[in-house]
Design a protein around this motif. Structure first.
Motif, mmCIF file in Angstrom:
data_model
loop_
_atom_site.group_PDB
_atom_site.id
_atom_site.type_symbol
_atom_site.label_atom_id
_atom_site.label_comp_id
_atom_site.label_asym_id
_atom_site.label_seq_id
_atom_site.Cartn_x
_atom_site.Cartn_y
_atom_site.Cartn_z
ATOM 1 N N THR A 1 2.386 1.745 -3.331
ATOM 2 C CA THR A 1 1.395 2.282 -4.266
ATOM 3 C C THR A 1 1.218 3.775 -4.040
ATOM 4 O O THR A 1 1.171 4.567 -4.984
ATOM 5 N N THR B 1 -7.785 -7.091 -2.795
ATOM 6 C CA THR B 1 -7.268 -5.746 -2.593
ATOM 7 C C THR B 1 -6.185 -5.439 -3.612
ATOM 8 O O THR B 1 -6.167 -4.351 -4.209
ATOM 9 N N GLU C 1 -4.535 6.692 -0.310
ATOM 10 C CA GLU C 1 -4.034 5.328 -0.371
ATOM 11 C C GLU C 1 -3.143 5.037 0.829
ATOM 12 O O GLU C 1 -3.190 3.950 1.411
ATOM 13 N N ILE D 1 -11.185 3.866 -4.126
ATOM 14 C CA ILE D 1 -10.441 3.382 -2.955
ATOM 15 C C ILE D 1 -11.399 3.199 -1.782
ATOM 16 O O ILE D 1 -11.369 2.192 -1.074
ATOM 17 N N GLN E 1 -7.725 -4.881 -6.994
ATOM 18 C CA GLN E 1 -8.353 -3.564 -7.135
ATOM 19 C C GLN E 1 -7.300 -2.472 -7.206
ATOM 20 O O GLN E 1 -7.403 -1.546 -8.016
ATOM 21 N N THR E 2 -6.284 -2.592 -6.354
ATOM 22 C CA THR E 2 -5.261 -1.552 -6.342
ATOM 23 C C THR E 2 -4.585 -1.426 -7.706
ATOM 24 O O THR E 2 -4.274 -0.323 -8.152
ATOM 25 N N SER E 3 -4.401 -2.569 -8.350
ATOM 26 C CA SER E 3 -3.762 -2.488 -9.656
ATOM 27 C C SER E 3 -4.618 -1.690 -10.627
ATOM 28 O O SER E 3 -4.101 -0.951 -11.462
ATOM 29 N N GLY F 1 0.824 -1.203 0.000
ATOM 30 C CA GLY F 1 0.000 0.000 0.000
ATOM 31 C C GLY F 1 0.858 1.252 0.000
ATOM 32 O O GLY F 1 0.602 2.211 -0.750
ATOM 33 N N GLY G 1 -4.765 2.171 2.349
ATOM 34 C CA GLY G 1 -4.079 0.939 1.980
ATOM 35 C C GLY G 1 -3.083 0.507 3.035
ATOM 36 O O GLY G 1 -3.004 -0.660 3.414
ATOM 37 N N PHE H 1 -6.489 0.739 -9.735
ATOM 38 C CA PHE H 1 -6.291 2.141 -9.358
ATOM 39 C C PHE H 1 -5.030 2.682 -10.028
ATOM 40 O O PHE H 1 -5.009 3.789 -10.561
#
Lengths: 324, 496, 491, 116
Positions: free
Chosen positions: A28, D36, A44, D80, D39-41, A25, A48, D43
């Motif tokens: 990212t 997760t 994030e 997010i 999904q983050t990818s 996270g 995250g 984003f």
């Protein structure tokens, strides 16, 4: 990043997995930073790396720590994944070049946001303008999603039974509570600052990165920290469960009310221009109010989620109860 | 009473249906319950006769109930063929009810209220089929008839009854949905109308292959006509109590089938078109094979009801042939055979039931010498058999005569031969039963036998239908006129 | 009047948080009923408005599209909105009684709030003219649905809900990817705007991939064969009311989305000429009909039977879409309406059985025909409608569907559709036979008729099944109008 | 051409890995982790779309003419939040599953269901 994810696949210890996810996270978030998406990076980082890690940890504490080395079905999975991935790679061939300024994505709708938003809304952070005004309804939807999740979790995990008798709720944090006096003192000093920072983020969102959502997360985190350090019971005494629910509901209602008032004033739903005589001032007021609503809902839902998770008996306690 | 004909028409469909309420309400008092049944039957018959009079005076009686989609609704209209069917069914309902009273009580059947209720619903459906003004209405009542008779077929509630019921329902529903409905929808697509129209609904330049395919769908889809290979439901339905077999599987249900085929041939295709369709020939032979094969199978059956069931399949084939011949004689013969076979076959079934409840026998091989014990029954059986075979003094003589005429007119020599062979086979499998009843192979001591007939209501019923068989031979004029009226409707007959 | 499009969404939305203030379950229920009834009224007004004046566009936040989010109501979504809000209102009527035995009272308030949110989500998806907004409201409806399913009494409800959550989120993320790709190629999110700008880039692989992702994502929500695995258990173990609501509404919303994306956004020529979508849909739809119907025949839990039947019915709708003609589409739309009515009635009747027996296993149905005559009669009528017997709504859509197939020259498909009805007869017959032709067993000899609280809503739907099967003005005309609009034929 | 898309390829790789975890792993929590990541990818993909060479963060300031595209940022902010909401709810269900089945492994849960 890819490396981190691969490591996640191999790890059997779920705590380690979650830690790696937290690192993922953060990576990212820094990537978003590099991509000039400061607001997103901020979010994030707090979601995250922060909240989701925290939630996963609490959940693991309530369930099992180790992943069972079960028979996987890698072949089928690989097949599906490769098809999906292949399709996507195939799709990239006709994409505009990365970073190209005249890609269609930048030249149509976004153009206007960059050029006119300051005149129309009057605040420099374009992201906030788009978020809360141009696409204010999406954000409303987002708040409702959070609210829905909160309700769902209460519905699933709530331990308060109808008769209203409350016994002392077992928590995972008793150990911290008893042992770490240093932490408690540091916490006592830190928490007010966290809360203050949250308020700053809340009201500063128009100028810098930040806004209701991030503020809500930070505020919620502050309260959670308090609960972890001083124990659930004390935390519950300070903030009652049903009150938080109402605050969460109130946040949604506040947002909605702004919308309703704007159409009662002759505009359309969430048309802030009509809130005050001066459209720009109206936009300002509208954004301020809805951000407040967002912050309230987010903070209280996060607290609700945490309280409900923590209030649940872990497997350890269940067996203890049976033994006793 | 001074009711308009339209009201009478609606009454004749609704009456039995509403009688169900009364039947259920009086379920605890058997006498009253059966009284309601018979009373309704009489009233219904009265309505139908009034309608018949109206029709004879040339009234055009039609009613619309619903319109679901423009051109698709529930409509009724009376024409001679439907009138004929309605007359037979409503008259025989009374008789069968009388018969059932004796049979059901003697046989100690369970759940008699349910029996009479579904019986009434079935008759309601039959009336709907008879008076339907378009294919869609016909289809609806056709399905109601299937569903409402299922509880009657499985009345015994045993596993065997349920298995039979499943075959019954399975074949009838699947053929009707897969083929009949498909045919209806196709007709709708091609012709744009489902109304029964004199001379047919298909316009002049219709694709012959397509229309031929639709005709095949119709013939197979109307599973109640029991054209092979979709005949299995009929023997399966013989697990039902005898009154059910009698009225429904010898009269109402199967007749609804051949009636529908007749209607489709005459009023959807029109006999002109029918004559030139490529598939007509094929279907005619199929019907011919059905006639022949089922006669052969009937000979091998020892169970009386099963033999009668196969005999029914065979006789239905006659009517289908009549419809498909596409000549006046064929239509007349087929239509008349609906009536003739109805009276003949119901008598036979009544007899079979009487033998079952009185002597407890269902196998033909056990019926030797039974004639002296049940003389009335056996004589009735004899006369009805003659009618089915088609020799005097049975009414069947006339219908079979017209059918033969039809085959000759169209020079279907093969069919003619088949019909004649089949009649011989009829003799072979029907007549020995009463004959052996009176003159068994092994001589018996007649003085030891006392006359022990079926319950009085049953006996009355079967005597009445036997008399009707004879009357129809001696005095077929009204029937013939009614059937002739079908052809007199403008546009039906092709100038013959 | 001008605010109707937004009102129908925010009314249940704002009512949900208000529920928390009311607290007492009975009060909340009453409140929720009033709200859904109002929503339904609004939707009817919307339909009237659309049929008389044409497309309504509502600019949220006062920003003109494509800069702001637009609500865009045409005959298509007005029709589906009416179905969804109407069914939700009726199903909710039965909720209070049904929940008595299925959910502890301290959770009921949350139940109603989530119910309203789920409705909000669906209505939001239906009304919006913005691709990303679809995603947001999709998540509202999905999250609330997961939570509602997990509230089921049986522990398997939790597992079912989890599986649904995973599948649903994958689906939603796929849609998100698709929307992202579209945005990348066109720079807009507004559907109308997308429809105008996509043809320029229609030949690119990116657009092709984005279309694929959107379709797969929607089909996951739709439970189109072979992506249906989450559905049967989710339906079977959720609280009965939730099952009724989901069965009657949520797949309909997914179908709507599919139609919206294939017909409006990507456009007919792209969806059906550039891609072999019609063949794909046809095959999958038919397979869905047969595989699901056959599975239904072998189920022992009656909720499972009807859940599989729902998958089969989705197959019919997809087949209707696959023809690519206005007639086929309007048949599918009618089936949306009709299927909502019949499944609503069936699952509400099952709620009644659940209330009295505590389970819906087929073997427990023995003799219920005598014990619970009205409930069983409701199942019979609903079942007849499911088969497609004349004088019920089911017939109307089957009729139009078969006619559409024949018009297009697809004779074998028409026959297969009729064959599918036969399978429906078989699985329904199993229920009927157990209920009517078996004697009650010891446990349910004393079972009474379902309480009025459930019986009345059930019969409202049952009668609607019959009424709309006879008076077809509303469902047929609006569906045809909507379909013709999508095909660009003047209404 | 190839370099122009490398960013997207990283996204695809991440996406595939996340997706693989969801499908192949039986541990419920790990599935959520996979979700997760998946999904983050997505984003990351959106944010990559938004990047403009030489642009700066979309906060208006004097002297800057080139900004990154703010719209995907907004969308992803929303996404997010939606993602975390889903995760939280998923975890809540897992906690309940663990209480009911005393396991968070797909295999064991299905075994128990098949038995009952």
């Amino acid at each position: 990043m890819v490396g981190v994810v691969v490591a996640i696949i191999w790890m059997k210890d779920l705590i380690a997995v979650v830690m790696l996810l937290g690192i993922y996270g953060l990576l990212t978030a820094s990537f978003f930073m590099a991509m000039d998406a400061v607001d997103v990076a901020f979010t994030e980082a707090s979601v995250g790396a922060g909240i989701s890690t925290l939630l996963l940890l609490v959940a693991i504490a309530k369930t099992k720590r180790k992943e069972h080395p079960s028979r996987h079905k890698p072949l089928l999975a690989l097949l599906v994944v490769v098809i999906t991935g292949g399709l996507l790679i195939y799709g990239t061939y006709d994409m505009p070049i990365f970073g190209m300024a005249d890609a269609p994505a930048h030249t149509h709708v976004a153009q206007r946001y960059i050029e006119d938003s300051y005149d129309e809304i009057g605040i420099p952070n374009i992201v906030t303008s788009v978020l809360s005004s141009y696409r204010g309804f999406d954000t409303f939807g987002e708040v409702v999603v959070i609210f829905t999740a909160g309700l769902g979790i209460i519905g699933l995990l709530s331990t308060v039974n109808g008769t209203g008798t409350r016994k002392k709720l077992p928590t995972i944090n008793d150990s911290i509570e008893d042992q770490h006096i240093v932490l408690r003192i540091v916490g006592k000093i830190l928490i007010p600052f966290i809360l203050l920072f949250a308020l700053y983020v809340q009201f500063h969102g128009e100028y810098g990165p930040g806004g209701g959502f991030q503020a809500g997360v930070i505020f919620g985190a502050g309260i959670i920290l308090y609960a972890m350090l001083f124990g659930m019971d004390i935390a519950r005494r300070v903030i009652s469960q049903s009150l938080i629910q109402l605050i969460a509901a109130f946040g949604v209602l506040l947002y909605g009310a702004v919308g309703v008032v704007s159409f009662l004033n002759g505009g359309t739903f969430l048309d802030y221009n009509v809130l005050l005589e001066n459209p720009v001032a109206g936009q300002h007021l509208g954004i301020l109010l809805i951000e407040l609503g967002v912050g309230m809902t987010v903070a209280s839902v996060i607290i609700i989620i945490f309280f409900n998770f923590a209030g649940r008996k872990g497997p350890q306690q269940i067996s203890d109860d049976l033994g006793a | 009473m001074n009711l308009s004909l339209e009201t009478l028409l609606q009454l004749s469909i609704a009456l039995p249906f509403f009688a169900v309420i009364a039947i259920v309400a009086t379920g605890r008092k058997p006498n009253l319950r059966e009284g309601v049944s018979i009373g309704t039957g009489l009233l219904l018959f009265y309505c139908v006769v009034m309608l018949y009079n109206g029709l004879k005076q040339g009234a055009d009686i039609q009613v619309q109930w619903l319109e679901i989609i423009p051109g698709l609704g529930i409509n009724f209209r009376i024409e001679p063929l439907g009138m004929l069917f309605a007359l037979i069914a409503s008259f025989l309902w009374i008789i069968t009810t009388v018969y059932a009273i004796g049979y059901m009580r003697k046989h100690n059947e369970v759940k008699q209220t349910r029996f009479y209720s579904f019986f009434a619903i079935a008759i309601s459906a039959v009336m709907g089929v008879a008076f339907a003004a378009d294919l869609f209405t016909l289809f609806i009542f056709y399905e109601v008839l299937t569903l409402s008779t299922y509880p009657l077929v499985t009345h015994a509630g045993t596993d065997k009854a349920k298995a039979g019921g499943r075959v019954y329902l399975g074949i009838l529903l699947s053929t009707s949905i897969l083929f009949f409905l498909m045919a209806i929808i196709s007709t709708w697509m091609v012709a744009g109308s489902l109304a029964f129209t004199a001379g047919g609904v298909f316009a002049g330049d219709v694709n012959l292959v397509l229309a031929g395919a639709i005709l095949m769908l119709f013939v197979f889809g109307i599973g109640k006509a029991a054209i092979m290979p979709f005949h299995r439901w009929l023997p399966a339905a013989m697990v039902a109590p005898t009154p059910v077999s009698a009225l429904l599987h010898a009269v109402a249900v199967v007749k609804a089938g051949v009636f529908s085929i007749m209607k489709v041939c005459v009023f959807i295709f029109g006999i002109d078109l029918l004559a030139i369709l490529p598939s007509t020939q094929f279907l005619l032979y199929l019907a011919g094979i059905t006639v022949l094969l089922s006669s052969l199978i009937a000979m091998r059956q020892d169970n009386l009801k099963a033999r009668l069931a196969y005999s029914t399949i065979s006789q239905l084939g006659y009517i289908t042939i009549g419809a498909l011949l596409a000549t006046s004689a064929g239509v007349i013969g087929g239509s008349m055979h609906i009536a003739m076979h109805a009276f003949g076959k119901i008598t036979l079934f009544f007899c079979a039931g009487a033998i079952l409840v009185t002597a407890g026998k269902s196998k033909i091989s056990e019926m030797q010498g039974l004639g002296w014990q049940m003389p009335v029954t056996m004589i009735a059986f004899f006369i009805a058999s003659l009618s089915i075979i088609g020799v005097p003094p049975g009414g069947g003589t006339w219908s079979k005569w017209f059918l033969l005429m039809g085959t000759m007119e169209t020079q279907q020599w093969a069919l003619m031969v088949i019909l004649m062979i089949s009649s011989l086979l009829n003799i072979a499998y029907l007549l020995p039963i009463p004959l052996r009843g009176f003159f068994p192979k092994d001589s018996i001591d007649r003085s030891a036998i006392t006359v022990n007939e079926a319950p009085l209501p049953s006996l009355m019923a079967l005597s009445l239908t036997t008399v009707a068989c004879v009357v129809l031979f001696v005095y077929p004029q009204p029937l013939y006129e009614l059937v002739q009226a079908i052809l007199n409707t403008p546009g039906v007959a092709n100038g013959q | 009047m001008a605010h109707l499009p937004i009102l129908q969404v925010i009314l249940p939305l704002l009512a949900a948080p208000l529920c928390l203030f009311l607290k007492r379950p009975k009060l909340v229920w009453l409140f929720a009923c009033v709200v859904t009834a109002l929503t339904f009224t609004i939707s009817v007004l919307l339909v009237q408005q659309v049929t008389s004046t044409g497309v309504i566009s509502y600019e949220l936040g006062g920003w003109a599209p494509p800069w702001g989010i637009e609500y865009r109501i045409d005959a298509l979504n007005a029709f589906v909105i009416m179905v969804v809000s109407g069914l939700s209102a009726v199903v909710l009527l039965a909720a209070r009684t049904s929940l008595e035995n299925e959910l502890s009272s301290n959770r009921q308030t949350y139940f109603y709030a989530l119910y309203l949110l789920s409705l909000t989500g669906m209505l939001g998806i239906l009304a919006t003219g913005d691709a990303f907004n679809v995603f947001v409201f999709l998540e509202i409806s999905s999250l609330s649905a997961y939570a509602l399913i997990a509230m089921g009494k049986d522990r398997r409800a939790l597992w079912a809900s989890y599986q649904y959550l995973i599948m649903g989120t994958i689906g939603a993320t796929f849609i998100l990817i698709g929307i992202g790709l579209m945005y990348q190629m066109t720079g807009t999110l507004n559907m109308q705007d997308l429809a105008e700008r996509l043809p320029e880039v229609a030949q690119t692989r990116t657009v092709f991939v984005s279309f694929a992702f959107v379709v797969v994502g929607v089909c996951l929500k739709l439970a189109l064969f072979p992506l249906h695995l989450w559905l049967p258990n989710a339906y079977a173990y959720a609280p009965s009311i939730v099952t009724a609501m989901l069965a009657a509404t949520s797949t309909k919303v997914a179908i709507y989305l599919l139609i919206r994306f294939t017909f409006t956004v990507f456009g007919l020529s792209f969806s059906f000429t550039t891609l072999p979508l019609n063949i794909l849909f046809l095959v999958l739809g038919l397979l869905g009909v047969f595989v699901a119907s056959t599975s239904a025949i072998y189920q022992q839990n009656v909720k499972h039977i009807f859940a599989y039947s729902s998958i089969a019915q989705v197959g019919y709708m997809i087949v209707g879409i696959s023809v690519g003609t206005a007639a086929g589409l309007s048949a599918s739309l009618m089936h949306i309406f009709n299927h909502a009515l019949m499944k609503g009635a069936l699952f509400l009747a099952l709620a009644g059985v659940m209330y009295r027996l505590g389970n819906v296993q087929l073997k427990s149905f023995q003799g219920l025909g005598r014990q619970m005559p009205l409930t069983m009669a409701a199942i019979v009528v609903g079942g007849l409608s499911l088969i497609g017997v004349p004088l019920t709504v089911g017939f109307i859509s089957k009729w139009y569907l078969v006619v559409a197939m024949i018009e297009n020259g697809w004779w074998p498909v028409a026959i297969l559709i009729l064959f599918g009805s036969l399978l429906a007869i078989i699985y329904l017959w199993r229920v009927v036979e157990v209920a009517y032709f078996r004697a009650p067993n010891k446990d349910n000899e004393s079972v009474k008729e379902a309480p009025l609280g459930i019986l009345i809503p059930t019969w409202i739907l049952v009668l609607a099944n019959v009424y709309f099967g006879v008076d077809t003005r509303i469902n047929v005309q609006i569906a045809q109008m909507a379909a013709e609009n999508l095909f660009g034929v003047a209404p | 051409m190839l370099i122009g898309h490398y960013n997207y390829w990283v996204v695809v790789a991440l996406m595939m890995l996340g997706f693989y975890i969801i499908i192949a792993h039986g541990n419920l929590i790990k599935k959520l982790v996979g979700l997760t990541i998946f999904q983050t990818s997505v984003f990351i993909f959106y944010i990559s779309v938004a990047k403009v060479d030489g642009g700066s963060a979309p906060i208006l300031a004097d002297g800057i003419t080139q900004y990154s595209n703010p719209l995907p940022h907004v969308l992803i902010l929303t996404a997010i939040v939606v993602g975390i909401a889903t995760t939280a709810l998923g975890l809540a269900i897992i906690v309940r599953i663990n209480e009911a089945y005393d396991s968070i492994e797909e295999e064991f849960i299905q075994q128990q269901d098949n038995l009952s």
